[in-house]
Design a protein around this motif. Structure first.
Motif, PDB file in Angstrom:
ATOM      1  N   ASN A  53       0.849  -1.192   0.000  1.00 17.47           N
ATOM      2  CA  ASN A  53       0.000   0.000   0.000  1.00 17.47           C
ATOM      3  C   ASN A  53       0.882   1.238   0.000  1.00 17.47           C
ATOM      4  O   ASN A  53       1.821   1.330   0.784  1.00 17.47           O
ATOM      5  CB  ASN A  53      -0.901   0.047   1.244  1.00 17.47           C
ATOM      6  CG  ASN A  53      -2.049  -0.921   1.156  1.00 17.47           C
ATOM      7  OD1 ASN A  53      -2.603  -1.152   0.098  1.00 17.47           O
ATOM      8  ND2 ASN A  53      -2.396  -1.508   2.280  1.00 17.47           N
ATOM      9  N   VAL A  54       0.558   2.180  -0.856  1.00 18.86           N
ATOM     10  CA  VAL A  54       1.318   3.418  -0.954  1.00 18.86           C
ATOM     11  C   VAL A  54       0.460   4.537  -0.400  1.00 18.86           C
ATOM     12  O   VAL A  54      -0.629   4.802  -0.915  1.00 18.86           O
ATOM     13  CB  VAL A  54       1.705   3.720  -2.420  1.00 18.86           C
ATOM     14  CG1 VAL A  54       2.484   5.017  -2.508  1.00 18.86           C
ATOM     15  CG2 VAL A  54       2.509   2.575  -3.000  1.00 18.86           C
ATOM     16  N   THR A  65      -5.932   5.673  -0.265  1.00 17.90           N
ATOM     17  CA  THR A  65      -6.080   5.311  -1.675  1.00 17.90           C
ATOM     18  C   THR A  65      -5.937   3.814  -1.842  1.00 17.90           C
ATOM     19  O   THR A  65      -5.580   3.103  -0.919  1.00 17.90           O
ATOM     20  CB  THR A  65      -4.999   5.984  -2.549  1.00 17.90           C
ATOM     21  OG1 THR A  65      -3.737   5.424  -2.193  1.00 17.90           O
ATOM     22  CG2 THR A  65      -4.985   7.475  -2.367  1.00 17.90           C
ATOM     23  N   ALA A  66      -6.191   3.383  -3.047  1.00 13.07           N
ATOM     24  CA  ALA A  66      -6.014   1.972  -3.372  1.00 13.07           C
ATOM     25  C   ALA A  66      -4.728   1.770  -4.166  1.00 13.07           C
ATOM     26  O   ALA A  66      -4.599   0.810  -4.905  1.00 13.07           O
ATOM     27  CB  ALA A  66      -7.217   1.478  -4.167  1.00 13.07           C
ATOM     28  N   LEU A  67      -3.776   2.676  -3.998  1.00  8.72           N
ATOM     29  CA  LEU A  67      -2.517   2.555  -4.723  1.00  8.72           C
ATOM     30  C   LEU A  67      -1.700   1.403  -4.143  1.00  8.72           C
ATOM     31  O   LEU A  67      -1.437   1.359  -2.948  1.00  8.72           O
ATOM     32  CB  LEU A  67      -1.707   3.844  -4.626  1.00  8.72           C
ATOM     33  CG  LEU A  67      -2.320   5.091  -5.239  1.00  8.72           C
ATOM     34  CD1 LEU A  67      -1.417   6.291  -4.980  1.00  8.72           C
ATOM     35  CD2 LEU A  67      -2.535   4.904  -6.726  1.00  8.72           C
ATOM     36  N   ARG A  68      -1.291   0.504  -5.025  1.00 11.23           N
ATOM     37  CA  ARG A  68      -0.495  -0.644  -4.595  1.00 11.23           C
ATOM     38  C   ARG A  68       0.649  -0.865  -5.580  1.00 11.23           C
ATOM     39  O   ARG A  68       0.434  -0.929  -6.781  1.00 11.23           O
ATOM     40  CB  ARG A  68      -1.336  -1.916  -4.530  1.00 11.23           C
ATOM     41  CG  ARG A  68      -2.378  -1.905  -3.446  1.00 11.23           C
ATOM     42  CD  ARG A  68      -3.076  -3.262  -3.416  1.00 11.23           C
ATOM     43  NE  ARG A  68      -4.220  -3.228  -2.551  1.00 11.23           N
ATOM     44  CZ  ARG A  68      -4.188  -3.510  -1.260  1.00 11.23           C
ATOM     45  NH1 ARG A  68      -3.054  -3.841  -0.707  1.00 11.23           N
ATOM     46  NH2 ARG A  68      -5.273  -3.456  -0.537  1.00 11.23           N
ATOM     47  N   VAL A  69       1.830  -1.010  -5.021  1.00 13.01           N
ATOM     48  CA  VAL A  69       3.010  -1.319  -5.823  1.00 13.01           C
ATOM     49  C   VAL A  69       3.100  -2.837  -5.937  1.00 13.01           C
ATOM     50  O   VAL A  69       2.951  -3.545  -4.942  1.00 13.01           O
ATOM     51  CB  VAL A  69       4.268  -0.743  -5.150  1.00 13.01           C
ATOM     52  CG1 VAL A  69       5.522  -1.304  -5.764  1.00 13.01           C
ATOM     53  CG2 VAL A  69       4.255   0.767  -5.223  1.00 13.01           C
ATOM     54  N   ASP A  70       3.347  -3.316  -7.146  1.00 17.83           N
ATOM     55  CA  ASP A  70       3.437  -4.767  -7.341  1.00 17.83           C
ATOM     56  C   ASP A  70       4.508  -5.362  -6.439  1.00 17.83           C
ATOM     57  O   ASP A  70       4.216  -6.207  -5.600  1.00 17.83           O
ATOM     58  CB  ASP A  70       3.730  -5.107  -8.804  1.00 17.83           C
ATOM     59  CG  ASP A  70       2.547  -4.790  -9.721  1.00 17.83           C
ATOM     60  OD1 ASP A  70       1.397  -4.735  -9.234  1.00 17.83           O
ATOM     61  OD2 ASP A  70       2.781  -4.600 -10.920  1.00 17.83           O
ATOM     62  N   LEU A  95       4.757   4.370 -12.725  1.00 15.64           N
ATOM     63  CA  LEU A  95       5.960   3.904 -12.039  1.00 15.64           C
ATOM     64  C   LEU A  95       6.742   5.071 -11.437  1.00 15.64           C
ATOM     65  O   LEU A  95       7.191   4.995 -10.291  1.00 15.64           O
ATOM     66  CB  LEU A  95       6.845   3.101 -13.000  1.00 15.64           C
ATOM     67  CG  LEU A  95       8.161   2.583 -12.440  1.00 15.64           C
ATOM     68  CD1 LEU A  95       7.959   1.733 -11.189  1.00 15.64           C
ATOM     69  CD2 LEU A  95       8.906   1.787 -13.507  1.00 15.64           C
ATOM     70  N   MET A  96       6.887   6.150 -12.184  1.00 15.58           N
ATOM     71  CA  MET A  96       7.606   7.325 -11.669  1.00 15.58           C
ATOM     72  C   MET A  96       6.913   7.886 -10.427  1.00 15.58           C
ATOM     73  O   MET A  96       7.576   8.292  -9.465  1.00 15.58           O
ATOM     74  CB  MET A  96       7.733   8.398 -12.745  1.00 15.58           C
ATOM     75  CG  MET A  96       8.666   8.034 -13.890  1.00 15.58           C
ATOM     76  SD  MET A  96      10.387   7.777 -13.405  1.00 15.58           S
ATOM     77  CE  MET A  96      10.904   9.443 -13.049  1.00 15.58           C
ATOM     78  N   THR A  97       5.600   7.892 -10.424  1.00 15.85           N
ATOM     79  CA  THR A  97       4.854   8.383  -9.262  1.00 15.85           C
ATOM     80  C   THR A  97       5.069   7.473  -8.066  1.00 15.85           C
ATOM     81  O   THR A  97       5.300   7.946  -6.946  1.00 15.85           O
ATOM     82  CB  THR A  97       3.357   8.512  -9.592  1.00 15.85           C
ATOM     83  OG1 THR A  97       3.212   9.469 -10.649  1.00 15.85           O
ATOM     84  CG2 THR A  97       2.563   8.968  -8.376  1.00 15.85           C
ATOM     85  N   TYR A  98       5.009   6.162  -8.273  1.00 15.94           N
ATOM     86  CA  TYR A  98       5.268   5.234  -7.177  1.00 15.94           C
ATOM     87  C   TYR A  98       6.676   5.432  -6.613  1.00 15.94           C
ATOM     88  O   TYR A  98       6.880   5.406  -5.404  1.00 15.94           O
ATOM     89  CB  TYR A  98       5.104   3.780  -7.629  1.00 15.94           C
ATOM     90  CG  TYR A  98       3.685   3.332  -7.833  1.00 15.94           C
ATOM     91  CD1 TYR A  98       2.614   3.963  -7.205  1.00 15.94           C
ATOM     92  CD2 TYR A  98       3.392   2.256  -8.653  1.00 15.94           C
ATOM     93  CE1 TYR A  98       1.319   3.532  -7.384  1.00 15.94           C
ATOM     94  CE2 TYR A  98       2.089   1.814  -8.840  1.00 15.94           C
ATOM     95  CZ  TYR A  98       1.060   2.463  -8.204  1.00 15.94           C
ATOM     96  OH  TYR A  98      -0.223   2.033  -8.380  1.00 15.94           O
ATOM     97  N   MET A  99       7.637   5.622  -7.489  1.00 16.62           N
ATOM     98  CA  MET A  99       9.019   5.840  -7.044  1.00 16.62           C
ATOM     99  C   MET A  99       9.102   7.098  -6.186  1.00 16.62           C
ATOM    100  O   MET A  99       9.775   7.107  -5.153  1.00 16.62           O
ATOM    101  CB  MET A  99       9.951   5.959  -8.255  1.00 16.62           C
ATOM    102  CG  MET A  99      10.136   4.659  -9.016  1.00 16.62           C
ATOM    103  SD  MET A  99      10.819   4.877 -10.685  1.00 16.62           S
ATOM    104  CE  MET A  99      12.336   5.740 -10.338  1.00 16.62           C
ATOM    105  N   LYS A 100       8.424   8.144  -6.610  1.00 18.73           N
ATOM    106  CA  LYS A 100       8.437   9.408  -5.856  1.00 18.73           C
ATOM    107  C   LYS A 100       7.787   9.217  -4.483  1.00 18.73           C
ATOM    108  O   LYS A 100       8.332   9.637  -3.466  1.00 18.73           O
ATOM    109  CB  LYS A 100       7.702  10.488  -6.651  1.00 18.73           C
ATOM    110  CG  LYS A 100       7.640  11.820  -5.949  1.00 18.73           C
ATOM    111  CD  LYS A 100       6.884  12.828  -6.792  1.00 18.73           C
ATOM    112  CE  LYS A 100       6.736  14.137  -6.070  1.00 18.73           C
ATOM    113  NZ  LYS A 100       5.960  15.110  -6.865  1.00 18.73           N
ATOM    114  N   LEU A 101       6.638   8.573  -4.460  1.00 17.47           N
ATOM    115  CA  LEU A 101       5.913   8.390  -3.197  1.00 17.47           C
ATOM    116  C   LEU A 101       6.674   7.499  -2.218  1.00 17.47           C
ATOM    117  O   LEU A 101       6.581   7.684  -1.005  1.00 17.47           O
ATOM    118  CB  LEU A 101       4.520   7.814  -3.459  1.00 17.47           C
ATOM    119  CG  LEU A 101       3.553   8.728  -4.213  1.00 17.47           C
ATOM    120  CD1 LEU A 101       2.279   7.972  -4.578  1.00 17.47           C
ATOM    121  CD2 LEU A 101       3.230   9.976  -3.402  1.00 17.47           C
ATOM    122  N   LEU A 102       7.432   6.548  -2.733  1.00 19.86           N
ATOM    123  CA  LEU A 102       8.190   5.630  -1.873  1.00 19.86           C
ATOM    124  C   LEU A 102       9.635   6.077  -1.654  1.00 19.86           C
ATOM    125  O   LEU A 102      10.395   5.385  -0.985  1.00 19.86           O
ATOM    126  CB  LEU A 102       8.170   4.219  -2.471  1.00 19.86           C
ATOM    127  CG  LEU A 102       6.812   3.524  -2.446  1.00 19.86           C
ATOM    128  CD1 LEU A 102       6.845   2.262  -3.292  1.00 19.86           C
ATOM    129  CD2 LEU A 102       6.403   3.206  -1.017  1.00 19.86           C
TER     130      LEU A 102
END
Length: 134
Positions: A53-54, A65-70, A95-102
């Protein structure tokens, strides 16, 4: 952590993805590849978080949110898996957004709907990577 260490980690992840693809071939569900890749990565001794979960922070809000990184490997490399005919710009943006958030310096976009993982894989880096020592 250095750029070289991140790059070596990404090469190792790519090797695991190639093994999964060689064994299974294209045409299966994304979730199947995800489970098998997680297994291969853990066999190699990596710490892998699956369907992470992000959290999204906006100003002083925490947005549920329902954002989930594989897959998230060693808290450094975000892996986004696809089983699509063609990678689209929205997949890279995701992917770029997930990288930023994590706060992750590198991400790998891996499409298993291909005859050659190495040719279709996209490695992305961001500002977190750029500030790392060589």
């Amino acid at each position: 952590m250095t750029k070289r260490e991140i790059t070596e980690l990404s090469y190792a992840i790519t090797g695991c993805a190639i093994r999964v693809h060689k064994n299974l071939g294209p045409g299966l569900l994304e979730s199947v590849y995800e489970k098998c890749l997680k297994y291969e990565l853990e066999k190699e001794g990596f710490m892998v978080q699956q369907q992470l979960n992000v959290e999204l922070f906006y100003d002083d809000l925490i947005i549920d949110t329902a954002l989930r990184v594989d897959l998230f490997v060693n808290n450094l490399v975000v892996i986004e898996l696809k089983t699509v005919e063609r990678i689209m710009p929205v997949h890279e943006a995701q992917l770029m957004t997930y990288m930023k958030l994590l706060v992750a310096p590198q991400g790998l976009l891996i499409n298993f709907y291909t005859d050659n993982i190495s040719k279709s894989l996209r490695a992305l880096v961001n500002d977190f990577f750029k500030i790392l020592p060589p």
